[in-house]
Design an enzyme around this catalytic site. Sequence first.
Site, PDB file in Angstrom:
ATOM      1  N   THR A 368      34.271  33.769  40.597  1.00 28.68           N
ATOM      2  CA  THR A 368      35.568  34.125  40.009  1.00 28.68           C
ATOM      3  C   THR A 368      35.976  33.167  38.892  1.00 28.68           C
ATOM      4  OG1 THR A 368      36.877  32.761  41.511  1.00 28.68           O
ATOM      5  CG2 THR A 368      36.323  34.992  42.257  1.00 28.68           C
ATOM      6  N   CYS A 369      37.027  33.563  38.149  1.00 29.39           N
ATOM      7  CA  CYS A 369      37.550  32.747  37.050  1.00 29.39           C
ATOM      8  C   CYS A 369      38.563  31.740  37.571  1.00 29.39           C
ATOM      9  CB  CYS A 369      38.227  33.636  36.029  1.00 29.39           C
ATOM     10  SG  CYS A 369      37.060  34.694  35.196  1.00 29.39           S
ATOM     11  N   ASP A 370      38.245  31.055  38.636  1.00 29.45           N
ATOM     12  CA  ASP A 370      39.166  30.084  39.207  1.00 29.45           C
ATOM     13  C   ASP A 370      38.425  28.760  39.304  1.00 29.45           C
ATOM     14  OD1 ASP A 370      41.700  30.149  41.610  1.00 29.45           O
ATOM     15  OD2 ASP A 370      40.358  28.442  41.346  1.00 29.45           O
TER      16      ASP A 370
END
Length: 421
Positions: A368-370
Amino acid sequence: MTGIASDVDGLSTRAEQSALSLFTHGGGDRPEAGAPKAVARIREFLRDNPTPSPCVVIDLATVRERYWQLTAALPSARMYYAVKANPAPEVVRELATIGSSFDVASVPEIELCLAEGASAQNLCYGNTIKKRADIARAYELGVRLYTTDSEADLEALAEHAPGSSVFCRVQAAGHGAVYSFGSKFGCSPELAESLLLRAGKLGLVAGGVSFHAGSQQLDPSAWSAGIEQAASIASRLAAQGVRLPLLNIGGGLPGSYTQSAPPLGDYADAISAAAREHFAAVGLEAPQLVLEPGRFLVADAGLLRSEVVLISRKSPEDEHRWVYVDAGRYNGLTETEGECVAYLISSPEHTGEEAESESGPVYLAGPTCDGDDVLYQRTVYRLPSALRVGDHLDFLSTGAYTASYASIAFNGFSPLKTLCI
Ligand SMILES: *Cc1c(COP(=O)(O)O)cnc(C)c1O
């Protein structure tokens, strides 16, 4: 029973272990899988039934086996499986079929257990934080055993679950555990004594003391302090004419991760001895033990299969590769937060000695983009130099606290699928 035992694991051969090629720091002690036969069966299943990754597969024979091991180690204890560890209906059904009781924390968990064949009299509503409406619903569904740790909750139980038995949870230290429960749950021994005394006056039945020594507890002696406290509460209540028939020592027994845990027998011996000695010291017979195992029953039964999405280096001279897989913090590998749990990792495409010798250090991260979706950056894993995008990484002993912690669709990624074989 013993027939099943020898079939499942514990008697794995060196060859079975080494065929796995477990990747961690790559030197020193050889890590061992907790249930190599489960790994072999799950890999065979995934080979014959290609399944989109990520997914976690649970080997029900290993769940059964862990249950038998535990009941054999502590034959006089009653087991209440902590459903939150893995609420897959097949797991609950399997455990209900072989006679387990269940520790539940909400109305949906109660309904799940009832739907999968458990009877209400074998459920304990162990969450000390409950809405009054949920107590009333649990009572309506037949639940007659509850855990409390406060005046307000005890009064709510008296009103909405009259005549039920109650455990009173005391705070336990949790030293030696990977996850301590801190001070959210449990009360002081003095308050526990007065709540258990008051239970009878309110039309409830004082069942006994409960505590939880922390999850993934690596110190078998960690239960002793809680048991001693329970004995002292029981003795003060006995002096006031109240006998406590039960003692609930919670969960905490470990799964097999890279940091190895003592064998089950060490835990069983320490717990039995503590119960015998601390109750004898106050002149009481030891009460019936209640256990709430979660992780121990399901962790080693699970394998989480992921796929390598990207392999990169942050600069040409970087020694470490970044390996990004399609499973991360939000879809199953929640317990990698703070790198608390370092799972054993193996790749079905890279087995044998070459995979282990031709390897290099990696950082592992989720899809994910985290920025927090990093699995391991401090814990050193070495993965085969030949690892390619599209290969798979299997996270072993991932049957507990994986699917049940996964988010619904963070960043659009589906929640983790569970399959049971
Ligand atoms: C989570 C929980 C358990 C199970 O703990 P494990 O460490 O998974 O064995 C048992 N009892 C209670 C009350 C819990 O909250």
